[in-house]
Enzyme design. Sequence first.
Site, PDB file in Angstrom:
ATOM      1  N   LYS A   1      75.572 -30.783  55.144  1.00  0.00           N
ATOM      2  CA  LYS A   1      76.436 -31.675  55.916  1.00  0.00           C
ATOM      3  C   LYS A   1      76.970 -32.795  55.012  1.00  0.00           C
ATOM      4  O   LYS A   1      78.170 -33.073  54.996  1.00  0.00           O
ATOM      5  CB  LYS A   1      75.638 -32.262  57.091  1.00  0.00           C
ATOM      6  CG  LYS A   1      76.465 -33.134  58.027  1.00  0.00           C
ATOM      7  CD  LYS A   1      75.596 -33.909  59.014  1.00  0.00           C
ATOM      8  CE  LYS A   1      74.999 -33.042  60.085  1.00  0.00           C
ATOM      9  NZ  LYS A   1      75.963 -32.710  61.174  1.00  0.00           N
TER      10      LYS A   1
ATOM     11  N   ARG B   1      71.837 -38.425  61.002  1.00  0.00           N
ATOM     12  CA  ARG B   1      71.676 -36.977  61.160  1.00  0.00           C
ATOM     13  C   ARG B   1      70.997 -36.374  59.946  1.00  0.00           C
ATOM     14  O   ARG B   1      71.254 -36.777  58.812  1.00  0.00           O
ATOM     15  CB  ARG B   1      73.043 -36.293  61.268  1.00  0.00           C
ATOM     16  CG  ARG B   1      73.750 -36.499  62.567  1.00  0.00           C
ATOM     17  CD  ARG B   1      75.089 -35.783  62.480  1.00  0.00           C
ATOM     18  NE  ARG B   1      76.118 -36.568  63.118  1.00  0.00           N
ATOM     19  CZ  ARG B   1      76.791 -36.153  64.198  1.00  0.00           C
ATOM     20  NH1 ARG B   1      76.550 -34.977  64.718  1.00  0.00           N
ATOM     21  NH2 ARG B   1      77.703 -36.922  64.730  1.00  0.00           N
TER      22      ARG B   1
ATOM     23  N   GLY C   1      69.835 -27.044  64.651  1.00  0.00           N
ATOM     24  CA  GLY C   1      68.999 -27.468  65.770  1.00  0.00           C
ATOM     25  C   GLY C   1      67.532 -27.652  65.437  1.00  0.00           C
ATOM     26  O   GLY C   1      66.721 -27.955  66.299  1.00  0.00           O
TER      27      GLY C   1
ATOM     28  N   MET D   1      66.200 -29.726  63.087  1.00  0.00           N
ATOM     29  CA  MET D   1      65.799 -31.096  62.807  1.00  0.00           C
ATOM     30  C   MET D   1      66.535 -32.064  63.721  1.00  0.00           C
ATOM     31  O   MET D   1      67.251 -31.646  64.614  1.00  0.00           O
ATOM     32  CB  MET D   1      66.002 -31.401  61.325  1.00  0.00           C
ATOM     33  CG  MET D   1      65.002 -30.634  60.474  1.00  0.00           C
ATOM     34  SD  MET D   1      65.198 -30.983  58.745  1.00  0.00           S
ATOM     35  CE  MET D   1      66.863 -30.426  58.489  1.00  0.00           C
TER      36      MET D   1
ATOM     37  N   ARG E   1      81.238 -26.537  57.595  1.00  0.00           N
ATOM     38  CA  ARG E   1      80.293 -25.753  56.801  1.00  0.00           C
ATOM     39  C   ARG E   1      80.667 -24.283  56.934  1.00  0.00           C
ATOM     40  O   ARG E   1      81.429 -23.916  57.829  1.00  0.00           O
ATOM     41  CB  ARG E   1      78.859 -25.981  57.259  1.00  0.00           C
ATOM     42  CG  ARG E   1      78.639 -25.563  58.684  1.00  0.00           C
ATOM     43  CD  ARG E   1      77.223 -25.877  59.144  1.00  0.00           C
ATOM     44  NE  ARG E   1      77.088 -25.560  60.551  1.00  0.00           N
ATOM     45  CZ  ARG E   1      76.095 -25.994  61.308  1.00  0.00           C
ATOM     46  NH1 ARG E   1      75.153 -26.774  60.797  1.00  0.00           N
ATOM     47  NH2 ARG E   1      76.026 -25.649  62.576  1.00  0.00           N
TER      48      ARG E   1
ATOM     49  N   HIS F   1      52.243   3.587  58.419  1.00  0.00           N
ATOM     50  CA  HIS F   1      52.773   4.939  58.565  1.00  0.00           C
ATOM     51  C   HIS F   1      53.996   4.940  59.476  1.00  0.00           C
ATOM     52  O   HIS F   1      55.056   5.472  59.137  1.00  0.00           O
ATOM     53  CB  HIS F   1      51.673   5.836  59.118  1.00  0.00           C
ATOM     54  CG  HIS F   1      52.130   7.242  59.362  1.00  0.00           C
ATOM     55  ND1 HIS F   1      52.546   7.677  60.604  1.00  0.00           N
ATOM     56  CD2 HIS F   1      52.279   8.291  58.518  1.00  0.00           C
ATOM     57  CE1 HIS F   1      52.908   8.948  60.517  1.00  0.00           C
ATOM     58  NE2 HIS F   1      52.757   9.342  59.263  1.00  0.00           N
TER      59      HIS F   1
ATOM     60  N   ARG G   1      58.131  15.241  44.510  1.00  0.00           N
ATOM     61  CA  ARG G   1      56.792  14.816  44.119  1.00  0.00           C
ATOM     62  C   ARG G   1      55.791  15.892  44.503  1.00  0.00           C
ATOM     63  O   ARG G   1      55.809  16.381  45.633  1.00  0.00           O
ATOM     64  CB  ARG G   1      56.443  13.511  44.819  1.00  0.00           C
ATOM     65  CG  ARG G   1      55.056  13.001  44.482  1.00  0.00           C
ATOM     66  CD  ARG G   1      54.785  11.646  45.091  1.00  0.00           C
ATOM     67  NE  ARG G   1      54.608  11.728  46.538  1.00  0.00           N
ATOM     68  CZ  ARG G   1      54.433  10.670  47.318  1.00  0.00           C
ATOM     69  NH1 ARG G   1      54.432   9.453  46.803  1.00  0.00           N
ATOM     70  NH2 ARG G   1      54.273  10.808  48.614  1.00  0.00           N
TER      71      ARG G   1
ATOM     72  N   GLU H   1      52.626   4.119  39.371  1.00  0.00           N
ATOM     73  CA  GLU H   1      52.184   3.464  40.609  1.00  0.00           C
ATOM     74  C   GLU H   1      50.781   2.916  40.485  1.00  0.00           C
ATOM     75  O   GLU H   1      50.177   2.484  41.461  1.00  0.00           O
ATOM     76  CB  GLU H   1      52.310   4.423  41.799  1.00  0.00           C
ATOM     77  CG  GLU H   1      51.637   5.755  41.594  1.00  0.00           C
ATOM     78  CD  GLU H   1      51.900   6.730  42.752  1.00  0.00           C
ATOM     79  OE1 GLU H   1      52.184   6.287  43.856  1.00  0.00           O
ATOM     80  OE2 GLU H   1      51.777   7.955  42.523  1.00  0.00           O
TER      81      GLU H   1
ATOM     82  N   SER I   1      59.282   6.851  37.783  1.00  0.00           N
ATOM     83  CA  SER I   1      59.701   6.307  39.063  1.00  0.00           C
ATOM     84  C   SER I   1      58.588   5.382  39.538  1.00  0.00           C
ATOM     85  O   SER I   1      57.459   5.817  39.745  1.00  0.00           O
ATOM     86  CB  SER I   1      59.945   7.421  40.073  1.00  0.00           C
ATOM     87  OG  SER I   1      60.381   6.867  41.290  1.00  0.00           O
TER      88      SER I   1
ATOM     89  N   GLY J   1      56.331   3.628  41.823  1.00  0.00           N
ATOM     90  CA  GLY J   1      55.882   3.715  43.205  1.00  0.00           C
ATOM     91  C   GLY J   1      55.303   2.361  43.553  1.00  0.00           C
ATOM     92  O   GLY J   1      54.106   2.132  43.403  1.00  0.00           O
ATOM     93  N   THR J   2      56.178   1.476  44.003  1.00  0.00           N
ATOM     94  CA  THR J   2      55.725   0.094  44.139  1.00  0.00           C
ATOM     95  C   THR J   2      54.862  -0.139  45.376  1.00  0.00           C
ATOM     96  O   THR J   2      54.246  -1.190  45.485  1.00  0.00           O
ATOM     97  CB  THR J   2      56.926  -0.875  44.134  1.00  0.00           C
ATOM     98  OG1 THR J   2      57.907  -0.389  45.034  1.00  0.00           O
ATOM     99  CG2 THR J   2      57.505  -0.978  42.739  1.00  0.00           C
TER     100      THR J   2
ATOM    101  N   ASP K   1      52.117   1.773  46.127  1.00  0.00           N
ATOM    102  CA  ASP K   1      50.783   1.883  45.552  1.00  0.00           C
ATOM    103  C   ASP K   1      50.560   0.836  44.471  1.00  0.00           C
ATOM    104  O   ASP K   1      49.478   0.283  44.344  1.00  0.00           O
ATOM    105  CB  ASP K   1      50.574   3.294  44.977  1.00  0.00           C
ATOM    106  CG  ASP K   1      49.931   4.215  45.988  1.00  0.00           C
ATOM    107  OD1 ASP K   1      48.773   3.971  46.334  1.00  0.00           O
ATOM    108  OD2 ASP K   1      50.592   5.151  46.458  1.00  0.00           O
TER     109      ASP K   1
ATOM    110  N   CYS L   1      60.841   4.172  43.748  1.00  0.00           N
ATOM    111  CA  CYS L   1      60.932   4.899  45.014  1.00  0.00           C
ATOM    112  C   CYS L   1      59.956   4.360  46.039  1.00  0.00           C
ATOM    113  O   CYS L   1      59.674   4.998  47.025  1.00  0.00           O
ATOM    114  CB  CYS L   1      60.704   6.396  44.792  1.00  0.00           C
ATOM    115  SG  CYS L   1      59.075   6.787  44.161  1.00  0.00           S
TER     116      CYS L   1
ATOM    117  N   TYR M   1      67.930   3.430  38.614  1.00  0.00           N
ATOM    118  CA  TYR M   1      68.258   3.603  40.033  1.00  0.00           C
ATOM    119  C   TYR M   1      67.137   3.101  40.929  1.00  0.00           C
ATOM    120  O   TYR M   1      66.000   2.931  40.483  1.00  0.00           O
ATOM    121  CB  TYR M   1      68.565   5.071  40.354  1.00  0.00           C
ATOM    122  CG  TYR M   1      67.372   6.001  40.258  1.00  0.00           C
ATOM    123  CD1 TYR M   1      66.502   6.158  41.344  1.00  0.00           C
ATOM    124  CD2 TYR M   1      67.109   6.715  39.100  1.00  0.00           C
ATOM    125  CE1 TYR M   1      65.396   6.998  41.256  1.00  0.00           C
ATOM    126  CE2 TYR M   1      66.014   7.551  39.001  1.00  0.00           C
ATOM    127  CZ  TYR M   1      65.159   7.695  40.081  1.00  0.00           C
ATOM    128  OH  TYR M   1      64.062   8.511  39.997  1.00  0.00           O
TER     129      TYR M   1
END
Lengths: 905, 905
Positions: A26, A96, A105, A107, A340, A455, A629, A764, A783, A785-786, A788, A850, A870
């Site tokens: 603001k 303000r 809204g 604050m 804004r 899952h 896999r 992984e 690849s 395996g984030t 695990d 992946c 990728y």
Amino acid sequence: MEKYVYFFGNGRADGHGTMKDVLGGKGSGLAEMTNAGLPVPPGFTIATSACLAYFDNGNRLPEAITSQTDESLQRLEELLGQKLGDAQTPLLVSVRSGAKFSMPGMMDTILNLGMNDKVVEVIAQKTGNARFAYDSYRRFIQMFGNVVLEISKDHFEHILDVQKKKRRTKLDTDLTADDFKQVIMGYKHLIRKATGKDFPQDPRIQLKMSIEAVFRSWNNPRAITYRRMNKIPDNLGTAVNVQTMVFGNMGETSGTGVGFTRNPATGEKQFYGEFLMNAQGEDVVAGIRTPVPITELDKIMPDVFKQLREITSRLEHHYKDVQDFEFTIQEGKLYMLQTRTGKRTGKAAVTIAVDLVGEGIITREEALMRVEPEQLNQLLHPILDESKPLKFIAKGLPASPGAAVGKVVFTAEDAVEKGKGDPVILVRAETVPDDIHGMEVAAGILTSRGGMTSHAAVVTRGMGKCCVAGCSEADVDAKRKILRIGANVIKEGDWISLDGSTGRVILGKANTLLPDPSSGDFATFMKWADDVRELGVRANADIPRDALVARKFGAAGIGLCRTEHMFFAEERLPHVQRMIMACKDTTDAKEAARYQKERRAALAKLLPMQRKDFFGLFKAMDGLPVTIRTLDPPLHEFLPKREELMVQIATLEAKGTRSSKLPQLKKMLTVVEGLHEFNPMLGLRGCRLGIMYPEITEMQARAIFEAAAQCKQKGIEAKPEVMIPLVGDVKELALQKEIVNRVAREVFEKKGVKVDYLVGTMIELPAAALSAAEIAQEAEFFSFGTNDLTQTTFGLSRDDCGKIINSYVKQKIWAADPFAVLDPKRVGRLVKLGTSEGRKTRSNLKVGICGEHGGDPSSIAVCAEAGLNYVSCSPYRVPIARLAAAQAALNQAKESTPQEAYTTA
Amino acid sequence: MEKYVYFFGNGRADGHGTMKDVLGGKGSGLAEMTNAGLPVPPGFTIATSACLAYFDNGNRLPEAITSQTDESLQRLEELLGQKLGDAQTPLLVSVRSGAKFSMPGMMDTILNLGMNDKVVEVIAQKTGNARFAYDSYRRFIQMFGNVVLEISKDHFEHILDVQKKKRRTKLDTDLTADDFKQVIMGYKHLIRKATGKDFPQDPRIQLKMSIEAVFRSWNNPRAITYRRMNKIPDNLGTAVNVQTMVFGNMGETSGTGVGFTRNPATGEKQFYGEFLMNAQGEDVVAGIRTPVPITELDKIMPDVFKQLREITSRLEHHYKDVQDFEFTIQEGKLYMLQTRTGKRTGKAAVTIAVDLVGEGIITREEALMRVEPEQLNQLLHPILDESKPLKFIAKGLPASPGAAVGKVVFTAEDAVEKGKGDPVILVRAETVPDDIHGMEVAAGILTSRGGMTSHAAVVTRGMGKCCVAGCSEADVDAKRKILRIGANVIKEGDWISLDGSTGRVILGKANTLLPDPSSGDFATFMKWADDVRELGVRANADIPRDALVARKFGAAGIGLCRTEHMFFAEERLPHVQRMIMACKDTTDAKEAARYQKERRAALAKLLPMQRKDFFGLFKAMDGLPVTIRTLDPPLHEFLPKREELMVQIATLEAKGTRSSKLPQLKKMLTVVEGLHEFNPMLGLRGCRLGIMYPEITEMQARAIFEAAAQCKQKGIEAKPEVMIPLVGDVKELALQKEIVNRVAREVFEKKGVKVDYLVGTMIELPAAALSAAEIAQEAEFFSFGTNDLTQTTFGLSRDDCGKIINSYVKQKIWAADPFAVLDPKRVGRLVKLGTSEGRKTRSNLKVGICGEHGGDPSSIAVCAEAGLNYVSCSPYRVPIARLAAAQAALNQAKESTPQEAYTTA
């Protein structure tokens, strides 16, 4: 001395529009508008740094801030020739909040500050409008009492209502100056009673208390919640804007309103907003009087309307984006109070971005940065029709977006059965792989347990199906087929609706709206994204149907096909189980050979089915790579549950009835016991299966290459990439690769065709990332395996983590759920390390991700930074990932080139 | 051209004693002895590099090796004036393996090579000893047939036996030249039948085939197994020694023997060994004739004996270590055939090392390198008396050293009950925390499942109690109280014996011997170790008894006190369970407060007990630091098992009997279900408990500081180090530290005393190691929990990993069980990274390790390299760790100073 206070007024401001960090949104907007010569009531902004200094100083204003505030106040008084609390020319101001990121809204705001028993009379006299003066005074006391003195609004409203009742009216506008005097007396009495002190008459004390109260409001519970929901850091603080009051409630030539330069819902180029004559800002939102569409202003005050259109159009050009503005007309004169960037829906965001490019206002690159990737979700899934009233009864995790409406069922079997008629919502405590067939037919899934990567969440996101997970308020009694949420008892067949984008659960049958993702603007926009992004986007898909969706959404291949999902089909499970029953250890070579033969026999039955699976995928992805896999999950997932068998056996034994089932159950239990693990996530799974039982890998490799050979013969281009999971040591990969290569040779020789393929691995485990240089000797691609990798890096099971993650995010230990947003410090560090060390060994190593993070924008930025080739994500997240990848590329380019200096219009 | 063949003879050798890598142990010893002018039959050594070249060349000898061998053979023939296969002066040679590290009996040897149908006659004629000639010939054919042609020994022995039977004798010495001719005919027939070819008469072909066979023997199964057991790399290869034959079987002035310069069992300085007159080397070990103690040689041939003593004494001085030598006397002339460092028992190793220092032969530093740290085990635990025959029936993992003898029991309860009489051995499929009371009273533990870091293994090592774990041949039927091992059926009350140092299981009651660990030599030796080591050694101990043992063994403090072990005591468990029953989640603030109050009430009962625990530990360790870990395990470990409850309930329900237990069981099941986790290792445990339920940490901190204050008042110096487990983010530690510090302040204020303490953390998650720089902002010390760190880095549960680890070590994917030997590449990398990044933030950060690896010598070397301050291990491993730490320091010093050139004596 540090500058804490920034003045604006008389066409010049100390600050300007790029100082959001310092002045808040603001404050920087007011400075910018002042500098641009727009009609802005003068005032000053106390910087966000002052807020932090206030907290650091034990919630007391440091001297430097007080003195700078006094100076600016004096400058304001001199400019206007008015003085706070003056008996002749009293100054009134608003106070303000205004943080860097808009928190609408959340604050607090105080208007009409400077009023006291004397000033009100002066104002009444000077304006000749006693009603206005006393109304303003009572509004001020009410806001001050509520915001600064923390007295509940209800108490004030009650006093006002009593007065209205006395006057037998429902409208504020029917009250007179004398009525307000009565109300003010009541307010003062209330304050004395509640605080033990009188309402402060000294405007300077009012101002100091109000500034402090606004600072404190940064940490009120709703502000904290809002920041958590919107991932706004807690350590920014808010600025405070002290601004000369202008009054929209000074009679019929006064008014106030809010608006947008374009329609924020649809994106159409259409002046949009509403206003009220003879009112102050709060009246517009309070809903007591119904505001009028802004176009009506043209009829009432055409000059003002024209000026407003001119100003807001200038602002839009200046800020190069849709503006959300506030204005007040005081006795025919227009004042701009705020401007804004306007919030907008996903659909509007895309349309506006494309239009602004068309109008030559922004570049394509700028357009791409204007749409939040997550917003695209709204263009891809059905959404709730919120124009009708809805009965929200609970809130779970927004596990998979979209809206779903259906009749409640409690088992996968019931879903299949009842799903043939009306749509059904499958309600489970948690889903298991066994439930897949039920999940496939259900319109949406609701679970009471499990997190964003449970899952249910993972599978439904893959299906592009709505899911609300981990709804802990939901008490699921599957036995009695009853869902209890608070006082609501929902039985099988009752209608409920889910909003998977927000996690809300709605009682009854809501309406849904189907957006059109193939609209012209969307297609144009995504084309631009593809032009700038460097990161490829693939999809995680196990079946041809999902693969086709992914391809439609622009996936450049399949980054993860989980072959185990194929094992659960009804006609396959018996063979899978027969194979597992023969996964026994023995030191007797003859016995071992017999078990292996038995495993091979079972696998031989699965081979043609798997071959068909892969043929379908290759066909769907003709010409694009398909990463398959090898079998990953622990074997016991394919068998009945251990404790269920134990209970069945105990029950039969206790009953003493002779059952032919008993020996069979006991035999199964022996097998299940043999496979039982305390921590299956850390047990016999991934490549460990293929190493203990190489014939599994062999069968899968054979199915892959036979399918690929079949494709070749039919003119379909199959590009298989065989991916070995859960590798921690290069030798594991080497052993599995040997099998894959041997089978490939055998198949190609037999079929007389040859298909190019790659063999690579999941990274992984921390062990894999830490020995990536060695693993890259064998791996042709990585690849990450984030899922695990996050589990093992944090030592946190995603199946069990819901409670802990909630608590940690709440206690601010973590900024976000590490399963939803890739942790850059630890997991991200391993991704970078693994990528760079892997490429040192093999410079052309293809690297992807992946895990579920592959579809999360901020995680995609980490991937881009790490130099990945990728990301792979659920089919329905492909467009989101494409945009996030484009934004990551633009951000990286920006960081590497010096930024242009800001120039005002 | 690369040199593959090294000649020795006539007082000069191409190689020398430091060339073990190239020549193998035997070859370098022969070269060294030759250079030293000792009577060594001349010959040549084909280097280990030739073995590798042979394998690389597809198991064929490369031309370079064949030609160098021919050259050396010619040189040998010229030196001796003999010729291989010559009809006048035939040369006979032995062909022996000899790797860098001694692998006694694992690889193959061929003697008397050069014999054929003609040569045997020449020899018979020249020696006038036909019996000797034909005996030598048949021995050669037998060895050649077995080693080179791979025909089972039994077939040859059978032919010999037939001949003996014909002659009605049992002794070879009763056979005549004609008998041996018969035997030779039989052997030749056997060879023709088995291989389809005649026994080769050309000695050069014999030699080539023999050399290749010895090379191949590097990869025979027993050699591979031996290397795996002794951690010898597979890629070293063996050398081959071709040496002129000398004959101990040429009559009564000939003989052969083996000996040690000191007693290898006790270490006493005593000429030790045995010999046989008129015999070849193999006869001494074959056990057909009983060898004579070596001192008897003094009586038979005093001059030879004197010469032998002189030579071996020179060798001992030269090699500065006990020598294990082989000699042959041919017609009164002494030949040395081998010398090498003598293997010895732990006790002997220490005594010899101390004596050699006393005799001025080696330095203290050299002495420290002479004892394998693991050997000290033998000085600390009872050992099996192997002088009596033992019936070995199975082999499991050597989980905790020492020997134990007792009657078999199958439950912890039975152990307590029956253990009051005779000693008992607790036999379980696997142990669980509930079994602790039984484990405490048992003399030893045998489990059929679980690995080197299973519950049984870890707990028994802590107790210094014998344990054989993961004995997969043992079939434990606890219900029927029967242990089946092969054909042996062992019932409750039957005696068995265990050797926890080797993993062997013995049927019946073996004798055990108790060594004296406080012997003078041991104490002297350990003092030297302490003088050079830089790494501190602490112990893992939970109770004062273990702490006192640790202190006795030289621990410099407690590195890990696991407070949860204290929670299992009978009088405590109900309070623990009451606390857990109140660990419920609710969004209702009032309800939450009620649960917390309930938890506090239960914890209040535990407080005085915990205080007493800590007081006891502080008292035992007076003046030394005591690291106390706050509660770590998942809460459900303190509750009945989920599946057992389910079965109990199902049974009661099926029977339909009204049981008052039913509602109670169901209530418990609800709680257990609430706490149920799929992967408890990755669930609600460690500091997560203290963060979800801060009052647990609070109670434990209070107990610690109240106990410390109590100590101070009694003149005991308590040095508490509070350790927060499973931290992955600095904020977790910060929150827990805040509680600990607050409670400390409160207690100290109340008691009017102040005790110095530290607050630190376990680094046991990759996340912690990867953000160590941040964590060190709060942590005053780090302790690497390498059990968990290995689990998470590899994604491998130590409770479930036995099968996988066995298979991986067997398939050579891993060099060793990563839970027994710290993996340097991945886990070790995290240890180094965490240490160095932690110290960048806090330069005086104290860093230790308290995983099971803290007691493993090669892991200790990794810790020393990483610059850790201390390791912490089981009390009984403290001396081992002290020595390993000394050796690590010596190795590091050696690496950092240029090594002295080798000088021959």
